[in-house]
Motif scaffolding. Structure first.
Motif, PDB file in Angstrom:
ATOM      1  N   MET A   1       0.577  -1.152   0.133  1.00  0.00           N
ATOM      2  CA  MET A   1       0.318  -0.162   0.112  1.00  0.00           C
ATOM      3  C   MET A   1       0.271   1.521  -0.153  1.00  0.00           C
ATOM      4  O   MET A   1       0.563   2.495  -0.182  1.00  0.00           O
ATOM      5  N   ASP A   2       1.818   1.332   0.447  1.00  0.00           N
ATOM      6  CA  ASP A   2       3.089   2.184   0.685  1.00  0.00           C
ATOM      7  C   ASP A   2       3.563   2.308  -0.584  1.00  0.00           C
ATOM      8  O   ASP A   2       4.552   3.180  -1.000  1.00  0.00           O
ATOM      9  N   GLY A   3       4.325   1.054  -1.594  1.00  0.00           N
ATOM     10  CA  GLY A   3       5.155   1.107  -2.491  1.00  0.00           C
ATOM     11  C   GLY A   3       6.775   1.074  -2.031  1.00  0.00           C
ATOM     12  O   GLY A   3       7.101   1.776  -2.899  1.00  0.00           O
ATOM     13  N   ASP A   4       6.629   1.164  -0.773  1.00  0.00           N
ATOM     14  CA  ASP A   4       8.335   1.272  -0.640  1.00  0.00           C
ATOM     15  C   ASP A   4       9.241  -0.048   0.090  1.00  0.00           C
ATOM     16  O   ASP A   4       8.330  -0.902  -0.577  1.00  0.00           O
ATOM     17  N   LEU A   5      10.554   0.025  -0.349  1.00  0.00           N
ATOM     18  CA  LEU A   5      11.155  -1.294   0.066  1.00  0.00           C
ATOM     19  C   LEU A   5      11.136  -1.946   0.686  1.00  0.00           C
ATOM     20  O   LEU A   5      11.748  -0.733   2.321  1.00  0.00           O
ATOM     21  N   ALA A   6      11.488  -2.675   2.203  1.00  0.00           N
ATOM     22  CA  ALA A   6      12.569  -3.265   2.765  1.00  0.00           C
ATOM     23  C   ALA A   6      13.509  -2.965   2.668  1.00  0.00           C
ATOM     24  O   ALA A   6      13.434  -2.994   2.184  1.00  0.00           O
ATOM     25  N   PRO A   7      13.917  -2.470   4.174  1.00  0.00           N
ATOM     26  CA  PRO A   7      15.735  -2.346   4.227  1.00  0.00           C
ATOM     27  C   PRO A   7      15.878  -3.776   4.522  1.00  0.00           C
ATOM     28  O   PRO A   7      16.591  -4.465   5.907  1.00  0.00           O
ATOM     29  N   MET A   8      15.327  -4.950   3.556  1.00  0.00           N
ATOM     30  CA  MET A   8      15.819  -5.927   3.712  1.00  0.00           C
ATOM     31  C   MET A   8      17.923  -6.467   4.838  1.00  0.00           C
ATOM     32  O   MET A   8      17.986  -7.319   5.175  1.00  0.00           O
ATOM     33  N   ALA A   9      18.872  -5.628   3.801  1.00  0.00           N
ATOM     34  CA  ALA A   9      19.500  -6.230   3.895  1.00  0.00           C
ATOM     35  C   ALA A   9      19.900  -5.638   5.637  1.00  0.00           C
ATOM     36  O   ALA A   9      20.698  -6.941   6.672  1.00  0.00           O
ATOM     37  N   GLU A  10      19.605  -4.680   5.904  1.00  0.00           N
ATOM     38  CA  GLU A  10      19.927  -4.785   7.249  1.00  0.00           C
ATOM     39  C   GLU A  10      18.864  -5.171   8.349  1.00  0.00           C
ATOM     40  O   GLU A  10      19.514  -5.743   9.376  1.00  0.00           O
ATOM     41  N   LEU A  11      17.804  -5.496   7.822  1.00  0.00           N
ATOM     42  CA  LEU A  11      16.891  -6.683   8.504  1.00  0.00           C
ATOM     43  C   LEU A  11      17.346  -7.661   8.867  1.00  0.00           C
ATOM     44  O   LEU A  11      17.399  -8.733   9.419  1.00  0.00           O
TER      45      LEU A  11
END
Ligand code: PLP
Length: 389
Positions: A177-187
């Motif tokens: 719904m926001d279209g932004d990316l999860a901060p995968m490397a940090e997660l």
């Protein structure tokens, strides 16, 4: 039944009433609704494959060979050679050991979380994860903790107080719904430091993100070892229907043995698997679709910025125009409709209170002129609505 009527009336009073408009044409950027052609920014057909002639031909030819319905669940002779072929192709494309098909993304998420977790385990969810993950978490009976959206420090704080033996972190790759990316490397780094495992639902990223279209994990450069569970869907960039889970052989075997939403349901039509195999082929060979989509997205982002529209932090095909109240979102959506443009208002409970918005979804089959037409319409409507308030 009186309480049903009251509940429905309540939705209307709060500007939260939803109605279904029906489509009389194929899914497209110019659908026919009530006999009239519209300009639409509301499908998840990001690459414009839902009505592609090669995918339709693959589907028709498979129907002629193997019929329509599977007629059985996967473990009751409903596992077809076409399913297996697609699973193998997906695993190879995504660099994973194995994959397994589900009838929908919703069912895939229910199936994975409820088979991986028990009540002794902990599940960490981003606050804005898709509803299917939230529901799957509840069904899993694990202790669920929700961290602030994309906030890996909040995740770390919550995890460091947790004594559970097994901890799983799950996030949307590209938020729906926001279209932004999860901060995968940090997660992934936080999870590794806490001995937790990671699952990504990349329903909106696969096909669209990364040079090769492998999704948010390609962008972040992460593999199966760092993110052992990957979910993707076919109803979006693939233009077909269904979903998959990809990971280690043990993960897939676990799903076959324990996942109730895999075991107790009719397997998807094999012709859908053949059509999806063709879509996978086009995702790999027609990278111009991703490139064109990115150009259109950039045009929209720049235009919206010039208009002073408040957006989300998105660089992908889902662009949110934040409007705040449900009333305002409905008013803008209705005014667009009057101009022949369809973008539904997204309101609570789909999004949090006071964050109602238009969810503009852009496809590779839109044109630059259509993006400009939308921006012109938004400029006029938003100015008028703001003057009224
Ligand atoms: C992030 C995410 N996961 C899962 C789903 C559900 O997928 P499906 O429509 O195949 O049930 C959706 C979509 O609608 C989604 O946005």
């Amino acid at each position: 039944m009186r309480h049903l009527r009251e509940k429905i009336e309540q939705r209307k009073k709060q500007s939260l009433y939803r109605h279904r408009r029906f489509l009389e044409s194929a899914q497209s950027t110019q659908p026919v609704i009530n006999g009239k052609s519209f300009l639409a920014f509301c499908s998840n057909d990001y690459l414009g494959l839902a009505n592609d002639h090669r995918i339709k031909a693959a589907f028709k030819s498979a129907v002629d060979r193997v019929g329509v319905g599977m007629g059985a669940s996967a473990l009751m002779l409903g596992y077809h050679a076409s399913h297996k072929k697609l699973e193998e192709a997906l695993a190879e494309f995504l660099g994973r050991s194995s994959a397994i098909l589900f009838s929908s993304g919703y069912m895939a998420n229910l199936g994975v979380l409820s088979s991986l977790l028990s009540r002794h385990d902990s599940l960490y969810q981003d606050r804005l994860n898709h509803a299917s993950l939230i529901d799957a978490g509840r069904l899993s009976r694990a202790k669920v903790k929700r961290y602030q959206h994309c906030d890996y420090q909040d995740l770390q704080r919550l995890m460091s107080a947790d004594q559970s033996e097994y901890k799983l972190l799950v996030t949307d790759g590209l938020f729906s719904m926001d279209g932004d990316l999860a901060p995968m490397a940090e997660l992934v780094a936080v999870a590794a430091s806490m001995s937790a495992e990671v699952m990504v639902d990349d329903a909106h990223g696969i096909g669209v993100l990364g040079k090769k279209g492998k999704g948010s994990l390609e962008l972040a450069g992460l593999d199966q070892q760092q993110v052992p569970v990957l979910v993707g869907t076919f109803g979006k960039a693939f233009g077909t229907f269904g979903a998959f889970v990809a990971g280690s052989d043990e993960l897939i075997e676990m799903i076959v043995q324990y996942s109730r939403s895999y075991i107790y349901t009719t397997a998807p039509p094999p012709a859908i698997a053949e059509a999806t195999l063709m879509a996978l082929n086009l995702i790999q060979t027609e990278s111009w679709r991703r490139e064109k989509l990115q150009l259109l997205v950039q045009r929209f982002i720049q235009g919206a910025k010039q208009l002073g529209l408040s957006g989300s932090n998105s660089v992908g095909p889902i662009q949110a125009v934040m409007l705040g109240s449900a009333e305002k979102a409905v008013e803008v959506s209705e005014a667009l409709w009057q101009l022949g443009i369809v973008i539904p208002a997204i309101r609570p409970p789909t999004v949090p209170e006071n964050s109602a918005r238009l969810r503009v979804s852009i496809s590779a089959t839109h044109t630059e002129q259509q993006i400009d037409r939308l921006l012109d319409a938004l400029a006029d409507i938003c100015k008028r609505v703001d003057n009224e308030t």
